[in-house]
Design an enzyme around this catalytic site. Structure first.
Site: not given
Ligand SMILES: [Zn+2]
Ligand SMILES: [Zn+2]
Length: 425
Positions: A246, A312, A384
């Site tokens: 993103d 992440y 996600y």
């Protein structure tokens, strides 16, 4: 008669259709190895005339000779002058490659459709033993270009294809793209991966975008491509990332692989290490480009097909302070779990509404501070992460929010690592 080539029939057709020697010779291109079509045609017509003379048949078969020479290309009933224009067409091709760095080339020609269909009929009448006009033009223009420029003709993936349009005397130079692979990191959480044309003006430039035509002043693409485009004198670039993060996510660690395509480059020998430095100096820490190296076009497809786990780093916020133990337990329960993710509402306008199972490899609680916490999550490609934390109103299950029984949302999301060393199959 060799391979069914009927020389008598060829000379008769030549007379009937007023063919120039080049077009005549081309109909017998399988004979007379090493001759040009023109020399082949002249020899054929002269021989035929002499045979007729010897048999005292000149009156009955007045082949082109003596006072009645064969038609010039301009008078030719087939090529309409093309056989005589090779020199000038070759000059057009040479002008087009001037100032462009090339080693190899190939010539292609565009010829009037009517000429091509007439030629097809003639060739068919004789059993298709000739050479197509286009192949003669390609070869003859090509050999003149090679002689005059020193460039090397090459059939497979040449540096450029010189397309000569004989209908309008124009040239379209199609230069093979350059492909450069590298990895980028992005510390700046405000720039997108690729250029993003302004929504209001669609890239033309308006007040909303300060005339830039872009939604954002910079992108990873523009910062990486800028110096490379300039050095290559390329017309445009295309950025192929191995996935994307993103806009508001950082891309850290060893970075994300990409291939940059430079289209219509006028320079092919670039100093990649020097350009890498130039990119990184100009980008001033917002992004970095690393390990730039030449690759083949096929790397783009390979990159698009490669999927791997990602790790992440995530800052989350809950609606009220949550006990460390509950967060820890929630994270532990998700580790090794396969979660069901229905397409998130935030992307449902551009992705099919499906439920996808995704594996969470690990989830570690790094720190907790009141209602905020820091997590490290390793998950299968395509997971996600925001929805894994928030639950997306029950569309992702199980989720961290569901397990700790509190509203949780991601505030900052960074990609730490792409596990390319062990790609998923
Ligand atoms: Zn001709
Ligand atoms: Zn605009």
């Amino acid at each position: 008669m060799r391979a069914g080539v009927d020389l008598k029939a060829i000379t008769e057709l030549a007379e009937q259709h007023s063919l120039c020697p080049g077009c005549t010779g081309r109909l017998a291109a399988r004979l007379g190895h090493g001759l040009s079509n023109r020399a082949r045609g002249e020899a054929l017509l002269a021989t035929r005339a002499m045979l007729a003379e010897a048999a005292d048949e000149t009156g009955a078969a007045p082949f082109f000779h003596g006072g009645a020479p064969a038609p010039t290309p301009d008078e030719c009933g087939l090529c309409a002058g093309l056989c005589g224009e090779v020199e000038s067409l070759a000059q057009l091709a040479l002008d087009a490659v001037g100032g462009v760095e090339l080693k190899t080339f190939q010539v292609g020609t565009l010829v009037d459709a009517e000429i091509l269909s007439r030629e097809k009929e003639l060739q068919a009448e004789l059993g298709n033993h000739g050479e197509p006009l286009k192949s003669q033009l390609n070869r003859e223009i090509g050999s003149r270009v090679a002689d005059a420029s020193g460039l090397e003709p090459q059939r497979d993936s040449p540096d450029a294809v010189i397309v000569v349009d004989t209908r309008y005397d124009t040239v379209d130079l199609q230069i093979r793209s350059l492909f450069i692979e590298g990895r980028y990191t992005k510390a700046d959480r405000t720039i997108p991966q690729t250029r993003w044309p302004c929504r209001h003006c669609r890239g033309r430039g308006c007040e909303q975008c300060d005339g830039s035509g872009q939604m954002y002043p910079d992108s990873v693409q523009s910062l990486v491509a800028g110096p490379l485009l300039a050095a290559a004198g390329a017309a445009e670039d295309k950025f192929h990332g191995m996935g994307r993060e993103d806009i508001d996510a950082a891309m850290l660690g060893t970075g994300r692989p990409f291939v940059l395509e430079l289209r219509q480059p006028k320079v092919r020998s670039l100093d990649l290490p020097a350009l890498e430095k130039e990119i990184n100096t100009a980008a001033d820490g917002h992004i970095t480009a690393n390990d730039l190296t030449w690759v083949a076009r096929s790397r783009v497809a390979e990159l698009k097909e490669t999927v791997c786990d990602k790790t992440y780093r995530v800052d989350i916020r809950c609606d009220s302070p949550v006990e460390i133990e509950r967060l820890k337990k929630g994270a532990q329960r998700l580790a090794g779990e396969v979660v069901e993710q229905r397409t998130p509402t935030r992307v449902s306008h551009r992705r099919a509404d499906l439920v996808r199972p995704r594996r969470v490899e690990s989830m570690k609680l790094l720190s907790v501070d009141g209602a905020t916490a820091e997590l490290e999550i390793r998950a299968q490609h395509g997971t996600y992460i925001r929805e894994l934390v928030s639950g997306d109103g029950g569309r992702t299950s199980p989720s961290l929010a569901e397990l700790v029984e509190a509203e949780c949302r991601v505030e900052v999301l960074d990609v730490l690592h792409l596990h390319l060393e062990e790609p998923e199959t």
